[in-house]
Design a protein around this motif. Structure first.
Motif, PDB file in Angstrom:
ATOM      1  N   ASP A 154      65.142  63.422  42.022  1.00  0.00           N
ATOM      2  CA  ASP A 154      65.291  64.839  41.762  1.00  0.00           C
ATOM      3  C   ASP A 154      64.829  65.002  40.190  1.00  0.00           C
ATOM      4  N   CYS A 155      64.194  66.049  39.853  1.00  0.00           N
ATOM      5  CA  CYS A 155      63.741  66.391  38.636  1.00  0.00           C
ATOM      6  C   CYS A 155      63.608  67.905  38.359  1.00  0.00           C
ATOM      7  N   ASP A 156      63.275  68.190  37.127  1.00  0.00           N
ATOM      8  CA  ASP A 156      63.116  69.641  36.608  1.00  0.00           C
ATOM      9  C   ASP A 156      61.784  69.785  36.442  1.00  0.00           C
ATOM     10  N   ALA A 157      61.209  70.347  37.187  1.00  0.00           N
ATOM     11  CA  ALA A 157      59.783  70.938  37.548  1.00  0.00           C
ATOM     12  C   ALA A 157      59.002  71.474  36.085  1.00  0.00           C
ATOM     13  N   ASP A 158      59.969  72.023  35.255  1.00  0.00           N
ATOM     14  CA  ASP A 158      59.276  72.616  33.995  1.00  0.00           C
ATOM     15  C   ASP A 158      59.585  71.775  32.942  1.00  0.00           C
ATOM     16  N   LYS A 159      60.226  70.549  33.070  1.00  0.00           N
ATOM     17  CA  LYS A 159      60.250  69.802  32.005  1.00  0.00           C
ATOM     18  C   LYS A 159      59.266  68.439  32.123  1.00  0.00           C
ATOM     19  N   ASP A 160      58.587  68.697  30.957  1.00  0.00           N
ATOM     20  CA  ASP A 160      57.284  67.340  30.872  1.00  0.00           C
ATOM     21  C   ASP A 160      58.061  66.023  30.577  1.00  0.00           C
ATOM     22  N   THR A 161      58.358  65.202  31.593  1.00  0.00           N
ATOM     23  CA  THR A 161      58.920  63.974  31.459  1.00  0.00           C
ATOM     24  C   THR A 161      57.921  62.768  31.356  1.00  0.00           C
ATOM     25  N   GLY A 162      56.435  63.122  31.546  1.00  0.00           N
ATOM     26  CA  GLY A 162      55.327  62.036  31.488  1.00  0.00           C
ATOM     27  C   GLY A 162      55.221  61.741  32.974  1.00  0.00           C
ATOM     28  N   LYS A 163      55.955  62.036  33.798  1.00  0.00           N
ATOM     29  CA  LYS A 163      55.807  61.863  35.477  1.00  0.00           C
ATOM     30  C   LYS A 163      55.389  62.963  36.066  1.00  0.00           C
ATOM     31  N   TYR A 164      54.633  62.645  37.311  1.00  0.00           N
ATOM     32  CA  TYR A 164      54.275  63.553  38.103  1.00  0.00           C
ATOM     33  C   TYR A 164      55.537  64.144  38.765  1.00  0.00           C
ATOM     34  N   ARG A 165      55.402  65.666  39.094  1.00  0.00           N
ATOM     35  CA  ARG A 165      56.629  66.440  39.586  1.00  0.00           C
ATOM     36  C   ARG A 165      56.131  67.156  40.864  1.00  0.00           C
ATOM     37  N   VAL A 166      56.733  66.967  41.857  1.00  0.00           N
ATOM     38  CA  VAL A 166      56.138  67.386  43.292  1.00  0.00           C
ATOM     39  C   VAL A 166      57.094  68.572  43.806  1.00  0.00           C
ATOM     40  N   GLN A 167      56.559  69.668  44.387  1.00  0.00           N
ATOM     41  CA  GLN A 167      57.238  70.683  44.987  1.00  0.00           C
ATOM     42  C   GLN A 167      56.588  71.352  45.998  1.00  0.00           C
ATOM     43  N   TYR A 168      57.353  71.564  47.276  1.00  0.00           N
ATOM     44  CA  TYR A 168      56.606  72.193  48.181  1.00  0.00           C
ATOM     45  C   TYR A 168      57.222  73.446  48.749  1.00  0.00           C
ATOM     46  N   VAL A 169      56.455  74.045  49.687  1.00  0.00           N
ATOM     47  CA  VAL A 169      56.998  75.259  50.416  1.00  0.00           C
ATOM     48  C   VAL A 169      56.333  75.054  51.636  1.00  0.00           C
ATOM     49  N   ILE A 170      57.014  75.685  52.740  1.00  0.00           N
ATOM     50  CA  ILE A 170      56.479  75.466  53.954  1.00  0.00           C
ATOM     51  C   ILE A 170      56.506  77.091  54.518  1.00  0.00           C
ATOM     52  N   GLU A 171      55.548  77.443  55.053  1.00  0.00           N
ATOM     53  CA  GLU A 171      55.279  78.867  55.629  1.00  0.00           C
ATOM     54  C   GLU A 171      54.836  78.737  57.212  1.00  0.00           C
TER      55      GLU A 171
ATOM     56  N   ALA B   9      57.177  85.598  46.933  1.00  0.00           N
ATOM     57  CA  ALA B   9      58.666  85.365  46.901  1.00  0.00           C
ATOM     58  C   ALA B   9      59.050  84.057  46.413  1.00  0.00           C
ATOM     59  N   VAL B  10      58.021  83.058  46.237  1.00  0.00           N
ATOM     60  CA  VAL B  10      58.329  82.031  45.814  1.00  0.00           C
ATOM     61  C   VAL B  10      58.575  81.882  44.260  1.00  0.00           C
ATOM     62  N   ASN B  11      59.657  81.263  43.913  1.00  0.00           N
ATOM     63  CA  ASN B  11      59.877  81.175  42.488  1.00  0.00           C
ATOM     64  C   ASN B  11      59.865  79.591  42.250  1.00  0.00           C
ATOM     65  N   TRP B  12      58.702  78.997  41.701  1.00  0.00           N
ATOM     66  CA  TRP B  12      58.692  77.469  41.444  1.00  0.00           C
ATOM     67  C   TRP B  12      59.902  77.036  40.747  1.00  0.00           C
ATOM     68  N   SER B  13      60.556  77.818  39.940  1.00  0.00           N
ATOM     69  CA  SER B  13      61.487  77.121  39.016  1.00  0.00           C
ATOM     70  C   SER B  13      62.786  76.592  39.880  1.00  0.00           C
ATOM     71  N   ASN B  14      62.749  77.510  41.121  1.00  0.00           N
ATOM     72  CA  ASN B  14      64.047  77.160  41.951  1.00  0.00           C
ATOM     73  C   ASN B  14      63.464  76.430  43.023  1.00  0.00           C
ATOM     74  N   VAL B  15      62.294  75.904  43.212  1.00  0.00           N
ATOM     75  CA  VAL B  15      62.042  75.023  44.336  1.00  0.00           C
ATOM     76  C   VAL B  15      62.196  73.497  43.883  1.00  0.00           C
ATOM     77  N   GLN B  16      62.906  72.850  45.036  1.00  0.00           N
ATOM     78  CA  GLN B  16      63.403  71.368  44.825  1.00  0.00           C
ATOM     79  C   GLN B  16      62.196  70.745  44.287  1.00  0.00           C
ATOM     80  N   CYS B  17      62.395  69.828  43.346  1.00  0.00           N
ATOM     81  CA  CYS B  17      61.369  69.151  42.589  1.00  0.00           C
ATOM     82  C   CYS B  17      61.947  67.430  42.813  1.00  0.00           C
ATOM     83  N   ARG B  18      60.830  66.670  42.994  1.00  0.00           N
ATOM     84  CA  ARG B  18      60.953  65.298  43.270  1.00  0.00           C
ATOM     85  C   ARG B  18      59.890  64.621  42.270  1.00  0.00           C
TER      86      ARG B  18
END
Length: 199
Positions: free
Chosen positions: A121-138, A106-115
């Motif tokens: 805040d950032c777009d996880a799918d856009k390579d900006t040269g920085k590291y982009r972190v996303q998480y989901v809790i179960e 059910a996780v859609n990584w394109s819609n998971v908050q990204c830092r």
């Protein structure tokens, strides 16, 4: 007699066909090809080690996602919110439908908050040269428990008894972190933490 000697010299010179020159050229071509193959293999080795370094750095940045998720856990489960799913952020029960990496389908990584690494805040799918972190809790519960009933929590959830206050239970949560970095290096990490049933 002198004339005879000169004729022999002329005949010997006319028989030279440049075979030494031909052999020297072949050896030179072989040495050039060997040099080019060594240079090429060094370039490939540098690319491989560079990609490995990006992947290792992405794994190290995943600690930030685990810390952020742990810090936000109390706010997620506050006021009985632990029994309510939050799309692409929190699952109140253990999911059986997982992908090949063990992540709930059910996780859609394109819609998971990204830092990003600067905590913006950032777009996880856009390579900006920085590291982009996303998480989901179960939450590690087979079914939603009655939060005010310790027996219901014990029956439905993986839990721990807190040493400081044995009457208070701590539920286990699985944090799944995805980190994307330069050159789209991607790392996945998961951690099991204990947290509040409700706050």
């Amino acid at each position: 007699m002198e004339l005879l000697r000169q004729r022999r010299r002329m005949q010997l010179r006319s028989r030279e066909s440049g075979s030494v020159l031909l052999i020297a050229l072949i050896i030179l071509i072989i040495i050039t090809a060997a040099t080019l193959s060594v240079v090429r293999s060094m370039d490939i080795g540098n690319v491989i080690s560079g990609n490995f370094a990006f992947k290792q750095a992405a794994m190290q940045v995943s600690d930030r996602g685990i810390t952020d998720a742990t810090n936000n856990l109390a706010a997620i489960v506050a006021g009985g919110g632990g029994n309510a799913d939050q799309a692409n952020r929190y699952f109140s029960t253990r999911r059986n439908d997982v992908d090949s990496l063990g992540v709930p389908s059910a996780v859609n990584w394109s819609n998971v908050q990204c830092r990003d690494e600067d905590n913006n805040d950032c777009d996880a799918d856009k390579d900006t040269g920085k590291y982009r972190v996303q998480y989901v809790i179960e939450r590690q519960c087979s079914d939603n428990p009655v939060l005010s009933d310790p027996q219901s929590v014990k029956t439905n959830c993986d839990y721990e008894v807190r040493e400081a206050s044995p009457e208070q239970l701590a539920v286990r949560y699985r944090i799944i972190v995805r980190v994307r970095g330069p050159r789209n290096a991607t790392g996945m990490v998961e951690a099991m933490v204990s947290g509040p049933v409700s706050s």
